[in-house]
Design a protein around this motif. Structure first.
Motif, mmCIF file in Angstrom:
data_model
loop_
_atom_site.group_PDB
_atom_site.id
_atom_site.type_symbol
_atom_site.label_atom_id
_atom_site.label_comp_id
_atom_site.label_asym_id
_atom_site.label_seq_id
_atom_site.Cartn_x
_atom_site.Cartn_y
_atom_site.Cartn_z
ATOM 1 N N GLU A 153 0.863 -1.238 -0.038
ATOM 2 C CA GLU A 153 0.145 0.155 -0.077
ATOM 3 C C GLU A 153 0.818 1.130 0.100
ATOM 4 O O GLU A 153 0.465 2.180 -0.503
ATOM 5 N N HIS A 154 2.041 1.311 0.785
ATOM 6 C CA HIS A 154 2.705 2.412 0.737
ATOM 7 C C HIS A 154 3.757 3.014 -0.406
ATOM 8 O O HIS A 154 4.600 3.878 -0.321
ATOM 9 N N LEU A 155 3.876 1.821 -1.418
ATOM 10 C CA LEU A 155 4.768 1.813 -2.289
ATOM 11 C C LEU A 155 4.169 2.195 -3.884
ATOM 12 O O LEU A 155 4.992 2.754 -4.469
ATOM 13 N N MET A 156 2.896 2.301 -3.913
ATOM 14 C CA MET A 156 2.206 2.404 -5.163
ATOM 15 C C MET A 156 2.085 4.034 -5.419
ATOM 16 O O MET A 156 1.621 4.651 -4.721
ATOM 17 N N SER A 157 2.140 4.202 -6.551
ATOM 18 C CA SER A 157 2.385 5.869 -6.926
ATOM 19 C C SER A 157 0.788 5.976 -7.009
ATOM 20 O O SER A 157 -0.194 5.085 -7.271
ATOM 21 N N LEU A 158 0.524 7.675 -7.283
ATOM 22 C CA LEU A 158 -0.925 7.851 -7.436
ATOM 23 C C LEU A 158 -1.417 7.392 -8.832
ATOM 24 O O LEU A 158 -2.563 6.979 -9.043
ATOM 25 N N GLU A 159 -0.657 7.425 -9.969
ATOM 26 C CA GLU A 159 -0.641 6.977 -11.287
ATOM 27 C C GLU A 159 -1.274 5.557 -11.364
ATOM 28 O O GLU A 159 -2.181 5.283 -11.869
ATOM 29 N N SER A 160 -0.309 4.559 -10.729
ATOM 30 C CA SER A 160 -0.500 3.139 -10.701
ATOM 31 C C SER A 160 -1.830 2.885 -10.188
ATOM 32 O O SER A 160 -2.644 2.121 -10.299
ATOM 33 N N SER A 161 -2.063 3.567 -8.972
ATOM 34 C CA SER A 161 -3.436 3.368 -8.041
ATOM 35 C C SER A 161 -4.699 3.528 -8.820
ATOM 36 O O SER A 161 -5.724 3.012 -8.982
ATOM 37 N N ARG A 162 -4.674 4.968 -9.446
ATOM 38 C CA ARG A 162 -5.840 5.046 -10.369
ATOM 39 C C ARG A 162 -5.810 4.295 -11.651
ATOM 40 O O ARG A 162 -6.987 3.991 -11.710
ATOM 41 N N ARG A 163 -4.929 3.939 -12.314
ATOM 42 C CA ARG A 163 -5.256 3.076 -13.258
ATOM 43 C C ARG A 163 -5.793 1.488 -12.722
ATOM 44 O O ARG A 163 -6.377 0.718 -13.440
ATOM 45 N N LEU A 164 -5.030 0.990 -11.429
ATOM 46 C CA LEU A 164 -5.407 -0.286 -10.991
ATOM 47 C C LEU A 164 -6.888 -0.110 -10.704
ATOM 48 O O LEU A 164 -7.659 -1.168 -10.772
ATOM 49 N N LEU A 165 -7.333 1.002 -10.080
ATOM 50 C CA LEU A 165 -8.729 0.988 -9.956
ATOM 51 C C LEU A 165 -9.567 1.077 -10.880
ATOM 52 O O LEU A 165 -10.666 0.502 -11.073
ATOM 53 N N TRP A 166 -9.128 1.776 -11.964
ATOM 54 C CA TRP A 166 -9.930 1.567 -13.248
ATOM 55 C C TRP A 166 -9.960 0.114 -13.877
ATOM 56 O O TRP A 166 -11.206 -0.298 -14.086
ATOM 57 N N LEU A 167 -8.844 -0.534 -13.862
ATOM 58 C CA LEU A 167 -8.931 -1.943 -14.072
ATOM 59 C C LEU A 167 -9.842 -2.943 -13.321
ATOM 60 O O LEU A 167 -10.201 -3.535 -13.877
ATOM 61 N N THR A 168 -9.739 -2.521 -12.216
ATOM 62 C CA THR A 168 -10.485 -3.164 -10.996
ATOM 63 C C THR A 168 -11.977 -3.070 -11.471
ATOM 64 O O THR A 168 -12.917 -4.129 -11.260
ATOM 65 N N GLU A 169 -12.317 -1.767 -11.488
ATOM 66 C CA GLU A 169 -13.814 -1.575 -11.703
ATOM 67 C C GLU A 169 -14.261 -2.371 -13.094
ATOM 68 O O GLU A 169 -15.504 -2.779 -13.352
ATOM 69 N N LEU A 170 -13.310 -2.304 -14.030
ATOM 70 C CA LEU A 170 -13.784 -2.953 -15.356
ATOM 71 C C LEU A 170 -13.705 -4.572 -15.025
ATOM 72 O O LEU A 170 -14.765 -5.149 -15.512
ATOM 73 N N LEU A 171 -12.874 -5.053 -14.672
ATOM 74 C CA LEU A 171 -12.769 -6.551 -14.351
ATOM 75 C C LEU A 171 -13.651 -7.115 -13.186
ATOM 76 O O LEU A 171 -14.026 -8.325 -13.168
ATOM 77 N N ALA A 172 -14.294 -6.121 -12.246
ATOM 78 C CA ALA A 172 -15.145 -6.830 -11.356
ATOM 79 C C ALA A 172 -16.431 -6.423 -11.791
ATOM 80 O O ALA A 172 -17.588 -6.755 -11.055
ATOM 81 N N GLY A 173 -16.787 -5.867 -12.818
ATOM 82 C CA GLY A 173 -18.035 -5.583 -13.529
ATOM 83 C C GLY A 173 -18.741 -6.604 -14.079
ATOM 84 O O GLY A 173 -18.332 -7.576 -14.130
ATOM 85 N N ASP A 174 -20.044 -6.614 -14.253
ATOM 86 C CA ASP A 174 -20.913 -7.450 -14.968
ATOM 87 C C ASP A 174 -21.174 -7.157 -16.490
ATOM 88 O O ASP A 174 -22.255 -7.152 -16.933
ATOM 89 N N ASN A 175 -19.938 -7.655 -17.267
ATOM 90 C CA ASN A 175 -19.767 -7.832 -18.661
ATOM 91 C C ASN A 175 -19.280 -8.903 -18.981
ATOM 92 O O ASN A 175 -18.477 -9.709 -18.281
ATOM 93 N N PRO A 176 -19.676 -9.583 -20.276
ATOM 94 C CA PRO A 176 -19.047 -10.802 -20.621
ATOM 95 C C PRO A 176 -17.567 -11.107 -20.528
ATOM 96 O O PRO A 176 -16.885 -11.887 -20.115
ATOM 97 N N ALA A 177 -16.822 -10.001 -20.988
ATOM 98 C CA ALA A 177 -15.182 -10.129 -21.003
ATOM 99 C C ALA A 177 -14.769 -10.122 -19.357
ATOM 100 O O ALA A 177 -13.840 -10.907 -19.273
#
Length: 200
Positions: A153-177
């Motif tokens: 948690e203390h090592l991740m940059s703000l940019e990586s954090s934002r991108r990982l959040l975006w990816l998590t929301e995408l992959l945790a979503g309810d879509n076929p992919a």
């Protein structure tokens, strides 16, 4: 975050890459075939001297938690929460004060400065994003997700954090992919994808 761990030992990444061949897999990231990004000394010096260590992050989190629960934070309270001696806590807090992350109120209770609050919020956000990604997308257990997120948690940059959040929301979503990716991760078998630590 559940609990506080003050000491986190980091292994010899270079030795790990030599044993597992990880450096071969991570070559050419820079585009230079002769450059080994996995063992780039400038990157490891930056990592080793990261201004926000695991221990410092948890001292800040402890102060924030105590002020939220009790309305105040004393050195003895921080030491008790982190399960360290009062002397060790005093030394660590002195360093945080020098960095301008911790101060004292008129009653000499500990408080976070604006910068300390910003760092604490960033670490908390990183923890939430990492733990959710590891559990919801990667598919590890909740306990493992919490443990691993706490270490990163203390090592991740703000940019990586934002991108990982975006990816998590995408992959945790309810879509076929996304459902396909999660189903694929459920098929993961650790024994079939283990790193060979006994290799040459």
């Amino acid at each position: 975050m559940q609990g506080f761990t003050v000491v986190q030992r980091w292994g010899d990444r270079g030795a790990l890459s030599r044993r597992t061949g990880l450096s071969e897999n991570l070559r050419d990231v820079s585009g230079d075939p002769d450059h080994d990004d996995a063992n780039d000394s400038s990157r490891w010096r930056e990592f080793s001297h990261n201004y926000l260590s695991h221990s410092r992050a948890h001292y800040l989190m402890a102060i924030d938690t105590l002020r939220g629960e009790l309305g105040y934070a004393r050195t003895t309270d921080v030491a008790e929460m982190l399960e360290v001696s009062r002397g060790a806590a005093s030394m660590a807090l002195a360093q945080l004060k020098k960095r301008g992350w911790v101060a004292e109120d008129p009653n000499r209770f500990l408080l976070l400065t604006e910068e300390g609050k910003r760092i604490t919020e960033m670490v908390s956000q990183n923890f939430a994003i990492l733990s959710r990604f590891l559990e919801a997308v990667v598919g590890v257990s909740k306990d493992r997700a919490i443990s691993d997120a706490c270490k990163m948690e203390h090592l991740m940059s703000l940019e990586s954090s934002r991108r990982l959040l975006w990816l998590t929301e995408l992959l945790a979503g309810d879509n076929p992919a996304a459902r396909q990716v999660r189903e694929h991760m459920r098929q993961f078998k650790a024994e079939e994808h283990a790193l060979d630590f006994d290799g040459d």
